[in-house]
Enzyme design. Structure first.
Site: not given
Length: 207
Positions: A11, A17, A62, A89, A159
């Site tokens: 993503h 992030n 995401r 993730e 992810h």
């Protein structure tokens, strides 16, 4: 001749992030840069002349939004999309939502580094990379790989760590080797597979 095409995309940059926070299963959105990265990924794939028959993504927005943007850029928004938390993730447990620098102050630089970069040591309440692989890999083998081997051109938007699990298997990397592999946000990795599911060719569309 079957194409046996498999494209992996991490993503685009997420809000966390950007803030240097452990995200894991927390459901955060893309930043403006993340949206731009997803659009660029779609443009690059379109420029390669690639089309898809089916898409897989995680249960987190995401990754879902990245996929939607990529497909829109390619003019392919109508293809089937399968969403499953097996592609989520890695779960960072008690680290989720914490700033990485704050986590280092709380537990120490060395301990946080071990949690982030060891293969089989999980943070409190969370998953190790080995744990992530243990849920991602069976899903890949049972649900995704058969589609690819049948000639369905397949894209996975997921992810960093769930894709690491797939890259580890596709590229036959050791636990030590996969820990050193960084997967950039919004950069498609194009694999073409042999009939026995091994990799025939790989193209990384990094800028």
């Amino acid at each position: 001749m079957s194409d046996r095409l498999l494209v992996l995309v991490r993503h685009g940059q997420s809000e966390w992030n950007l803030k240097n926070l452990f995200t894991g299963w927390r459901d955060v959105d893309l930043t403006e840069q993340g949206v731009a990265e997803a659009k660029e990924a779609g443009r690059k794939l379109k420029a390669q002349g690639i089309t898809f028959d089916v898409a897989f993504t995680s249960a987190l927005k995401r990754a879902q939004r990245t996929l939607d943007i990529i497909l829109a850029e390619m003019g392919q928004s109508g293809i089937p999309i399968v969403r499953d938390q097996a592609l989520n993730e890695r779960d960072y447990g008690d680290l989720s939502g914490l700033n990485k620098d704050d986590a280092r102050k709380k537990w120490g630089e060395e301990q946080v580094h071990i949690w982030r970069r060891s293969y089989d040591i999980a943070p409190p309440g969370g998953e190790s990379l080995r744990d992530t692989l243990a849920r991602t890999l069976p899903y890949y083998v049972q649900e995704i790989l058969p589609a690819v081997l049948q000639g369905k051109r397949t894209v996975i938007a997921a992810h960093g760590n769930s894709l690491r699990a797939l890259v580890m298997v596709l590229e036959k990397l050791s636990p030590e080797g996969i820990l050193k592999r960084e997967i950039a946000t919004g950069v498609p990795i194009i694999y073409r597979l042999n009939a026995d599911a091994t990799v025939a060719s790989k193209l990384d569309l990094a800028a």
